[in-house]
Design a protein around this motif. Structure first.
Motif, PDB file in Angstrom:
ATOM      1  N   ARG A  37      -8.843   3.188 -43.667  1.00 44.97           N
ATOM      2  CA  ARG A  37      -8.866   2.898 -45.105  1.00 44.97           C
ATOM      3  C   ARG A  37      -8.978   4.148 -45.935  1.00 44.97           C
ATOM      4  NH1 ARG A  37     -13.306   2.485 -42.662  1.00 44.97           N
ATOM      5  NH2 ARG A  37     -15.324   3.006 -43.553  1.00 44.97           N
ATOM      6  N   LYS A  38      -9.520   5.225 -45.387  1.00 46.71           N
ATOM      7  CA  LYS A  38      -9.629   6.491 -46.124  1.00 46.71           C
ATOM      8  C   LYS A  38      -8.542   7.466 -45.700  1.00 46.71           C
ATOM      9  CE  LYS A  38     -14.643   6.129 -46.602  1.00 46.71           C
ATOM     10  NZ  LYS A  38     -15.922   6.712 -46.210  1.00 46.71           N
ATOM     11  N   PRO A  67      -3.226   5.749 -38.267  1.00 48.49           N
ATOM     12  CA  PRO A  67      -3.333   4.588 -37.380  1.00 48.49           C
ATOM     13  C   PRO A  67      -4.597   4.674 -36.515  1.00 48.49           C
ATOM     14  CG  PRO A  67      -1.336   5.872 -36.901  1.00 48.49           C
ATOM     15  CD  PRO A  67      -2.082   6.583 -37.972  1.00 48.49           C
ATOM     16  N   ARG A  68      -5.233   3.538 -36.296  1.00 50.19           N
ATOM     17  CA  ARG A  68      -6.444   3.437 -35.479  1.00 50.19           C
ATOM     18  C   ARG A  68      -6.261   2.280 -34.499  1.00 50.19           C
ATOM     19  NH1 ARG A  68      -7.815   8.203 -36.810  1.00 50.19           N
ATOM     20  NH2 ARG A  68      -8.827   8.500 -38.815  1.00 50.19           N
ATOM     21  N   VAL A  69      -6.907   2.386 -33.352  1.00 52.16           N
ATOM     22  CA  VAL A  69      -6.840   1.331 -32.347  1.00 52.16           C
ATOM     23  C   VAL A  69      -8.238   1.109 -31.785  1.00 52.16           C
ATOM     24  CG1 VAL A  69      -5.867   0.625 -30.128  1.00 52.16           C
ATOM     25  CG2 VAL A  69      -4.474   1.950 -31.712  1.00 52.16           C
ATOM     26  N   ASN A 121     -11.600  -1.314 -41.889  1.00 56.21           N
ATOM     27  CA  ASN A 121     -10.164  -1.055 -42.044  1.00 56.21           C
ATOM     28  C   ASN A 121      -9.379  -2.360 -42.182  1.00 56.21           C
ATOM     29  OD1 ASN A 121     -10.703   1.674 -41.766  1.00 56.21           O
ATOM     30  ND2 ASN A 121     -10.154   1.729 -39.607  1.00 56.21           N
ATOM     31  N   LEU A 122      -9.736  -3.356 -41.385  1.00 55.86           N
ATOM     32  CA  LEU A 122      -9.035  -4.638 -41.421  1.00 55.86           C
ATOM     33  C   LEU A 122      -9.262  -5.352 -42.748  1.00 55.86           C
ATOM     34  CD1 LEU A 122      -7.269  -6.468 -39.604  1.00 55.86           C
ATOM     35  CD2 LEU A 122      -9.385  -7.589 -38.893  1.00 55.86           C
TER      36      LEU A 122
END
Length: 152
Positions: free
Chosen positions: A53-54, A58-60, A90-91
């Motif tokens: 979000r910042k 991409p994140r997993v 983030n979601l």
């Protein structure tokens, strides 16, 4: 002498983080580490893709889940730490995303379960194996969001 209820001991933070790192490494190097929930109550494992979000990067995260109405349900627990997990933050900022399952990628939209739906899912997590004593452990936090990932 009567036994007194005790809160289960939470593993040390270094152990929890090490397990997360190890699980991601296992998946990255072998492609193994995802699973469907089993009939005996053991939760499944999926890879949840989010966008920071910042950072916008991409994140997993690999999270445990139960099947729910054609989609998936999980708990936004950060190794039982006080803070919400980054993947949940983030979601919430960008709810439409993809999860990887043993059957392949699935487009989903994330949201927090509320009311009766939350209570029913919470009870299922309590019965599921692989989570430990969710109710006791979750009391260490202000609120544990139950997250629904609906297919889109």
């Amino acid at each position: 002498m009567a036994a007194t209820p005790t809160t289960p001991k939470v593993p040390p933070r270094w152990f929890v983080r090490g397990a997360w790192i190890g699980h991601r490494l296992l998946y990255r190097t072998t492609g193994k580490g995802l699973a469907r929930p089993r009939r005996d109550g053991k939760m499944g494992m999926l890879r949840l893709h989010t966008v920071g979000r910042k950072s916008g990067e991409p994140r997993v995260a690999i999270v445990g889940y139960l099947d729910h109405d054609g989609g998936f349900a999980t708990l936004a627990m950060n190794g039982w730490a006080e803070a919400d997990p980054a993947w949940w933050l983030n979601l919430k900022a960008q709810p439409e995303t993809t999860v990887d399952t043993v059957d392949g990628p699935v487009r989903v939209r994330g949201r927090e379960a509320t009311g009766d739906e939350r209570e029913q899912l919470w009870a299922r997590f309590e019965r599921a194996t692989g989570w430990g004593e969710v109710e006791s452990l979750s009391q260490r936090r202000h609120h544990t969001p139950v997250v629904v990932l609906e297919r889109v």
